[in-house]
Design a protein around this motif. Structure first.
Motif, PDB file in Angstrom:
ATOM      1  N   LEU A 204       0.881  -1.329   0.031  1.00 23.31           N
ATOM      2  CA  LEU A 204      -0.108  -0.094  -0.033  1.00 23.31           C
ATOM      3  C   LEU A 204       0.925   1.308  -0.040  1.00 23.31           C
ATOM      4  O   LEU A 204       1.481   1.289   0.890  1.00 23.31           O
ATOM      5  CB  LEU A 204      -1.004  -0.117   1.207  1.00 23.31           C
ATOM      6  N   TRP A 205       0.804   2.115  -0.980  1.00 23.57           N
ATOM      7  CA  TRP A 205       1.643   3.135  -1.162  1.00 23.57           C
ATOM      8  C   TRP A 205       0.809   4.460  -1.332  1.00 23.57           C
ATOM      9  O   TRP A 205      -0.225   4.552  -1.884  1.00 23.57           O
ATOM     10  CB  TRP A 205       2.437   3.219  -2.493  1.00 23.57           C
ATOM     11  N   ASP A 206       1.327   5.562  -0.458  1.00 23.60           N
ATOM     12  CA  ASP A 206       0.559   6.786  -0.380  1.00 23.60           C
ATOM     13  C   ASP A 206       0.605   7.216  -1.968  1.00 23.60           C
ATOM     14  O   ASP A 206       1.564   7.312  -2.703  1.00 23.60           O
ATOM     15  CB  ASP A 206       1.109   7.950   0.669  1.00 23.60           C
ATOM     16  N   ILE A 207      -0.800   7.755  -2.247  1.00 26.15           N
ATOM     17  CA  ILE A 207      -1.109   8.245  -3.602  1.00 26.15           C
ATOM     18  C   ILE A 207      -0.097   9.506  -3.929  1.00 26.15           C
ATOM     19  O   ILE A 207       0.596   9.333  -5.064  1.00 26.15           O
ATOM     20  CB  ILE A 207      -2.437   8.337  -3.829  1.00 26.15           C
ATOM     21  N   GLU A 208       0.187  10.391  -3.038  1.00 28.11           N
ATOM     22  CA  GLU A 208       0.877  11.545  -3.308  1.00 28.11           C
ATOM     23  C   GLU A 208       2.321  11.307  -3.146  1.00 28.11           C
ATOM     24  O   GLU A 208       2.922  11.823  -4.074  1.00 28.11           O
ATOM     25  CB  GLU A 208       0.532  12.643  -2.234  1.00 28.11           C
ATOM     26  N   THR A 209       2.636  10.451  -2.177  1.00 29.97           N
ATOM     27  CA  THR A 209       4.074  10.580  -1.831  1.00 29.97           C
ATOM     28  C   THR A 209       4.795   9.273  -2.182  1.00 29.97           C
ATOM     29  O   THR A 209       6.024   9.066  -2.161  1.00 29.97           O
ATOM     30  CB  THR A 209       4.477  10.823  -0.404  1.00 29.97           C
ATOM     31  N   ASN A 210       4.093   8.197  -2.549  1.00 30.95           N
ATOM     32  CA  ASN A 210       4.534   6.599  -2.631  1.00 30.95           C
ATOM     33  C   ASN A 210       5.315   6.335  -1.478  1.00 30.95           C
ATOM     34  O   ASN A 210       5.851   5.317  -1.438  1.00 30.95           O
ATOM     35  CB  ASN A 210       5.568   6.794  -3.783  1.00 30.95           C
ATOM     36  N   LEU A 213       2.948   1.830   3.289  1.00 29.56           N
ATOM     37  CA  LEU A 213       2.327   2.016   4.436  1.00 29.56           C
ATOM     38  C   LEU A 213       2.010   0.462   4.818  1.00 29.56           C
ATOM     39  O   LEU A 213       0.812   0.016   4.927  1.00 29.56           O
ATOM     40  CB  LEU A 213       0.988   2.741   4.275  1.00 29.56           C
ATOM     41  N   ASP A 214       2.989  -0.457   4.730  1.00 31.72           N
ATOM     42  CA  ASP A 214       2.683  -1.973   4.714  1.00 31.72           C
ATOM     43  C   ASP A 214       4.023  -2.570   5.435  1.00 31.72           C
ATOM     44  O   ASP A 214       4.757  -1.958   5.822  1.00 31.72           O
ATOM     45  CB  ASP A 214       2.435  -2.234   3.159  1.00 31.72           C
ATOM     46  N   LYS A 215       4.037  -3.837   4.995  1.00 35.75           N
ATOM     47  CA  LYS A 215       5.000  -4.567   5.675  1.00 35.75           C
ATOM     48  C   LYS A 215       6.416  -4.490   4.953  1.00 35.75           C
ATOM     49  O   LYS A 215       7.428  -4.851   5.937  1.00 35.75           O
ATOM     50  CB  LYS A 215       4.695  -6.120   5.724  1.00 35.75           C
ATOM     51  N   ASP A 216       6.508  -3.874   3.861  1.00 34.10           N
ATOM     52  CA  ASP A 216       7.737  -3.588   3.387  1.00 34.10           C
ATOM     53  C   ASP A 216       8.508  -2.504   4.215  1.00 34.10           C
ATOM     54  O   ASP A 216       9.903  -2.718   4.213  1.00 34.10           O
ATOM     55  CB  ASP A 216       7.803  -2.607   2.117  1.00 34.10           C
ATOM     56  N   ARG A 217       7.977  -1.694   5.165  1.00 36.33           N
ATOM     57  CA  ARG A 217       8.517  -0.928   6.138  1.00 36.33           C
ATOM     58  C   ARG A 217       9.445  -1.927   7.006  1.00 36.33           C
ATOM     59  O   ARG A 217      10.791  -1.379   7.376  1.00 36.33           O
ATOM     60  CB  ARG A 217       7.727  -0.219   7.084  1.00 36.33           C
ATOM     61  N   PHE A 218       9.002  -3.170   7.388  1.00 37.62           N
ATOM     62  CA  PHE A 218       9.655  -3.900   8.287  1.00 37.62           C
ATOM     63  C   PHE A 218      10.746  -4.749   7.332  1.00 37.62           C
ATOM     64  O   PHE A 218      11.960  -5.056   7.885  1.00 37.62           O
ATOM     65  CB  PHE A 218       8.487  -4.836   8.973  1.00 37.62           C
ATOM     66  N   ARG A 219      10.179  -5.281   6.358  1.00 36.22           N
ATOM     67  CA  ARG A 219      11.050  -6.014   5.536  1.00 36.22           C
ATOM     68  C   ARG A 219      12.539  -5.294   5.197  1.00 36.22           C
ATOM     69  O   ARG A 219      13.376  -5.940   5.257  1.00 36.22           O
ATOM     70  CB  ARG A 219      10.463  -6.408   4.110  1.00 36.22           C
ATOM     71  N   GLN A 230      -1.212   1.882  11.619  1.00 37.38           N
ATOM     72  CA  GLN A 230      -2.134   2.814  12.582  1.00 37.38           C
ATOM     73  C   GLN A 230      -2.578   3.462  11.335  1.00 37.38           C
ATOM     74  O   GLN A 230      -3.878   4.018  11.488  1.00 37.38           O
ATOM     75  CB  GLN A 230      -1.397   3.399  13.448  1.00 37.38           C
ATOM     76  N   GLU A 231      -1.992   4.298  10.370  1.00 38.42           N
ATOM     77  CA  GLU A 231      -2.249   5.125   9.601  1.00 38.42           C
ATOM     78  C   GLU A 231      -3.219   4.582   8.444  1.00 38.42           C
ATOM     79  O   GLU A 231      -4.299   5.257   8.126  1.00 38.42           O
ATOM     80  CB  GLU A 231      -1.220   5.810   8.600  1.00 38.42           C
ATOM     81  N   VAL A 232      -3.014   3.248   7.959  1.00 33.91           N
ATOM     82  CA  VAL A 232      -3.914   2.464   7.084  1.00 33.91           C
ATOM     83  C   VAL A 232      -5.308   2.613   7.995  1.00 33.91           C
ATOM     84  O   VAL A 232      -6.455   3.002   7.204  1.00 33.91           O
ATOM     85  CB  VAL A 232      -3.567   1.134   6.617  1.00 33.91           C
ATOM     86  N   ALA A 233      -5.246   2.196   9.129  1.00 35.51           N
ATOM     87  CA  ALA A 233      -6.342   1.965   9.793  1.00 35.51           C
ATOM     88  C   ALA A 233      -7.159   3.047  10.054  1.00 35.51           C
ATOM     89  O   ALA A 233      -8.560   3.238   9.737  1.00 35.51           O
ATOM     90  CB  ALA A 233      -6.375   1.409  11.236  1.00 35.51           C
ATOM     91  N   ARG A 234      -6.355   4.335  10.459  1.00 35.67           N
ATOM     92  CA  ARG A 234      -7.071   5.558  10.603  1.00 35.67           C
ATOM     93  C   ARG A 234      -7.826   6.104   9.300  1.00 35.67           C
ATOM     94  O   ARG A 234      -8.954   6.693   9.291  1.00 35.67           O
ATOM     95  CB  ARG A 234      -6.012   6.728  10.980  1.00 35.67           C
TER      96      ARG A 234
END
Ligand code: UDP
Length: 258
Positions: A204-210, A213-219, A230-234
Motif C-alpha cells: 500500500l503506497w500513499d498516492i501522493e508521496t509513494n 504503508l505496509d510490511k515493506d517498512r519491516f522487510r 495505524q495510518e491505514v486503519a485511521r
C-alpha cells in the motif's frame, strides 16, 4: 476460553478450535516475519489493527457477494471464522510492479502494469512458496480447473473493489496476497475467501508521496511500521476513538496484568 485447543500456530496468527464444530478462532499476533521467516520481529499493535482491518475488508467484500470464512470479530485480537480446507496456493494480485516480480523480471518498482496480473505460489515454507503455473496446480491436483476459475474470478473482483476502496483514502493498491479454502456441503465443496487481508499481505503506497504503508517498512528496515499500519486503519475510518489510544490502553492493561 483458556482451555481451548490450539490447532495451529503460524507466523502471524494462532488458530484455536472454535465454539461449534466447523468454526475456528483466529488470534492475531504482533509477530512479524519476512523472507520466509529469516527475519523476525514484532510490530506493536499489529495484531489488533490487522484483526480490525481484515474484519472491515471481509465484511465489505461480503456486501458485494464475495463469500468468505469470516463470521464475526470476537475481541481486539480474535475473530471467529468458518473452518476450511485451505487450498495450498497463495494468489498474488498485482497492479503495479514491486517486490519479487520486479526482481525476477527486472521491472522497476512502481511501474504500472498494463493489466492486473495474477500469480500463484505453492504454499510450502520448506520450498519458500515457489511460483507455479496453473498447469502445475492442475498436474498435482492442488485445485481443480473449476476451482481455479472461481478463485481467479474472485481475485479480480476483490482487486477491483479494494483498489477503489484504497484509492478513495489516498492509497495505491500495488499488490496483495489472497488465500482460499474449501467448505464442504454434502457431496459438494465450494471455494470461499480465507485467511486475512491486512497491510501484512498487501503493498500500500500513499498516492501522493509513494510512502510505503505496509510490511515493506519491516522487510526493508525503513522504520515506522507500527505507525504505517495505524495510518491505514485511521484512513479506513477504523478505531474512531483513536488507534493509539486503543493500543496504549491495551499495553497499560497488560502492564497491570489484566
Ligand atoms: N505476500 C504475502 N505472503 C507471502 C508472499 C507475498 O503476503 O508469503 C504478499 C506481499 O506482502 C506482497 C505481495 O504478496 O503484497 C507480493 O509479494 P512478492 O511476491 O513481491 O514477494 P516479496 O517481495 O514480499 O517476497
Amino acid at each position: 476460553m483458556s482451555r481451548r485447543r490450539q490447532i495451529y500456530e503460524g507466523k502471524a496468527k494462532i488458530l484455536y478450535e472454535g465454539p461449534e464444530p466447523g468454526t475456528i478462532i483466529q488470534y492475531f499476533k504482533d509477530d512479524a516475519t519476512a523472507f520466509n521467516a529469516e527475519k523476525k520481529g514484532t510490530i506493536n499493535g499489529k495484531g489488533v489493527i490487522n484483526n480490525r482491518i481484515s474484519e472491515h475488508i471481509f465484511t465489505l467484500l461480503g456486501h458485494i457477494g464475495i463469500p468468505s470464512h469470516f463470521i464475526r470479530r470476537l475481541n481486539m485480537r480474535e475473530q471467529l471464522v468458518k473452518q476450511v480446507e485451505i487450498v495450498p496456493i497463495e494468489v498474488i494480485v498485482r497492479n503495479v510492479a514491486a517486490g519479487s516480480l520486479s526482481k525476477r523480471l527486472g521491472i522497476e518498482e512502481g511501474t504500472p502494469l498494463p493489466h492486473t496480473l495474477l500469480e500463484y505460489c505453492y504454499k510450502d515454507d520448506a520450498l519458500g512458496d515457489p511460483l507455479v503455473a496453473e498447469e502445475h496446480i492442475a498436474c498435482f491436483g492442488w485445485a481443480s480447473q473449476e476451482e481455479m476459475q472461481d478463485i481467479s474470478a474472485m481475485a479480480i473482483r476483490i482487486n477491483d473493489f479494494m483498489a477503489g476502496m484504497f484509492a478513495g483514502i489516498g492509497i495505491k493498491l500495488i499488490d496483495f496476497k489472497l488465500e482460499f479454502g474449501r467448505v464442504f456441503e454434502g457431496d459438494f465443496s465450494r471455494i470461499i475467501l480465507a485467511d486475512e487481508i491486512s497491510p501484512d499481505g498487501c503493498r500500500l503506497w500513499d498516492i501522493e508521496t509513494n510512502e510505503k504503508l505496509d510490511k515493506d517498512r519491516f522487510r526493508r528496515d525503513l522504520g515506522g511500521e507500527a505507525e504505517a499500519y495505524q495510518e491505514v486503519a485511521r484512513r479506513l475510518g477504523l478505531f474512531p476513538e483513536g488507534v493509539s489510544e486503543v493500543l496504549d490502553l491495551n499495553s497499560e492493561r497488560k502492564k497491570r496484568g489484566k
